[in-house]
Write an enzyme that holds these catalytic residues in place. Structure first.
Site: not given
Ligand code: TGC
Ligand code: FAD
Length: 389
Positions: A134, A247, A343, A368-369
């Protein structure tokens, strides 16, 4: 250490159906017998035991909530949560492998894909014959995916993708990547296949966390992707964010698994370890630590179970998922740190589990956030005011 004994202070077992308990026990046994003997070696070598993929599939752990007609196991959300818990008791990297395949690859294909895409990919992914990843995060856009720079330009019946994704779990070993890119119409999702010219997925090395998991870059240089590989029902950022809700739910359970492993290891260790002529567990300070951890884990278990029941009723909101992921991963990381200390020197040895879980959870609290992003998601829900920007 002795056989794993799961903390269940409030007999939450009684709240599970027989099927849910059976799924949990089967996965628990598999993790104990098949995964844990390999865990230290793979963590040290920075590798994932790919030879276990057919067994993971055989147990129905890839996309377990996917309907049976598409190759899934058709389980409910609580069973899926219990699977994540048991896998992460083994290692966060193991749970990650399964989370990504099920929640971040099979889910978007099921929820946003065409019938052809579902029929082609879901049975392959459920059976482990294909691996997926993803791609959302980019080098400069992690917490704020709305700023992504990866582009998709329509030319005739094809899309030309350009950009870079980073930190992508399983990228290097994937047959298909769900890639999110900015098109003129907004953010869209694409199924980018291994071997498409211009697409590569080099591995990222030198991690101290989640070592038993493959992490990769995705490089997209003028990659031609047919229109048939675009996810037709994914429009805007809510496409990828909807996958994250799936997730993150699993991770709320997974964190409990890591916490339960650390707690049990520290309990058994302190009962056996003699210091100053008596068992370490007989001193007040270790007992306070154990009591605090048992309380936090129990609260986390209640939260996870409630989340699962609400999810199956279609009532679980993204902000509630944020609370579950944030709370349960933070409690797991706190437990791992405390247990590592309990430990003594053995806590830094990979012969024990606590140090490995501690290192892993430093990733889980970020991906995942991040913890703080979920803090702001809860803050937004409570106040009606978004403080992200
Ligand atoms: P925002 O304006 O709040 O939202 C845009 C549209 O999305 C909807 N929405 C959601 N829908 C479903 N689930 C959620 N959790 C949702 N959050 C928001 C929202 O209702 C809106 O819909 P619409 O119809 O109005 O268009 O968007 P924003 O740009 O202000 O962002 C909000 C924020 C910061 C919470 C979001 O960008 C965010 O969650 N950021 C964190 C990014 C993140 O988690 N990345 C993860 C990457 S994948 C990964 O890490 C995989 S790790 C591997 C493993 O799982 O083991
Ligand atoms: P940043 O966004 O640069 O954040 C840095 C710091 O700033 C953090 O402490 C954060 O909390 C803080 N911060 C950011 N914005 C704000 C705000 N508005 N206000 C206050 N504080 C803030 N991504 C994928 O898409 N797919 C994957 O499969 C995937 N797998 C991963 C596996 C591993 C082992 C790791 C480590 C990461 C993976 N990720 C994946 C990426 C992961 O989702 C991002 O690392 C994560 O979303 C944070 O983004 P960043 O690292 O750019 O940190």
């Amino acid at each position: 250490m002795g056989t794993f004994r799961q903390l269940d202070y409030f007999n939450l077992d009684a709240e599970l159906s027989e099927d849910e308990r059976m799924v949990r026990d089967a996965v628990r046994q598999w993790v104990t017998e098949r995964y844990l003997p390999l865990a230290m070696e793979h963590f040290e070598n920075g590798t994932f035991p790919m030879e276990l993929v057919p067994e993971i599939a055989e147990l129905g752990m890839f996309g377990p909530t996917t309907p049976v007609e598409y190759g899934g196991a058709g389980l409910n959300s609580v069973a899926y949560g219990l699977i994540c818990q048991e896998l992460e008791r083994g290692d966060s990297g193991l749970r990650s492998f399964v989370s990504v395949q099920g929640s971040l690859v099979m889910y978007p294909i099921f929820a946003y894909g065409s019938e052809e895409q579902r029929k082609r990919w879901l049975p392959l992914l459920a059976s482990g014959k294909a691996i997926g990843c993803f791609g959302l995060t980019e080098p400069d856009f992690g917490s704020n995916p709305a700023g992504m720079l990866t582009t998709a330009k329509k030319v005739g019946n094809e899309w030309i993708l350009n950009g870079r994704k980073m930190w992508i779990t399983n990228g290097t070993v994937s047959d298909v990547a769900v890639v999110w890119a900015r098109a003129a119409e907004g953010i869209r999702g694409f199924l980018v296949e291994r071997g498409m010219p211009g697409f590569s997925a080099p591995e990222q090395k030198h991690k101290f966390s989640l070592r038993a998991s493959i992490t990769s870059e995705l490089v997209l240089e003028d990659v031609k992707v047919p229109e048939a590989n675009r996810l037709p029902k994914a429009e805007g950022l809510k496409g990828p964010l909807g996958c994250l809700s799936q997730a993150r739910y699993g991770i709320a359970w997974g964190g409990l698994g890591a916490a339960l492993a650390c707690f049990d290891e520290a309990l058994q260790y302190t009962q056996a370890r003699v210091v100053f002529d008596k068992a370490l567990a007989g001193f007040q300070l270790p007992q306070k630590k154990l009591a605090d951890m048992a309380t936090q884990i129990t609260l986390g278990q209640m939260l996870a179970l409630r989340m699962g029941r609400m999810k199956d009723q279609g009532k679980l909101t993204p902000a509630q998922v944020s609370m579950g992921k944030r709370n349960n991963v933070a409690l797991a990381l706190d437990c791992a740190r405390v247990c590592r200390d309990m430990l003594g020197a053995n806590g830094i040895s990979l012969e024990y589990q606590v140090g490995r879980h501690l290192c892993n959870l430093e990733s889980v609290i970020t991906y995942e956030g991040t913890h703080d992003i979920h803090t702001l998601a809860i803050g937004q829900e409570l106040t009606g005011l978004a403080a992200f920007r």
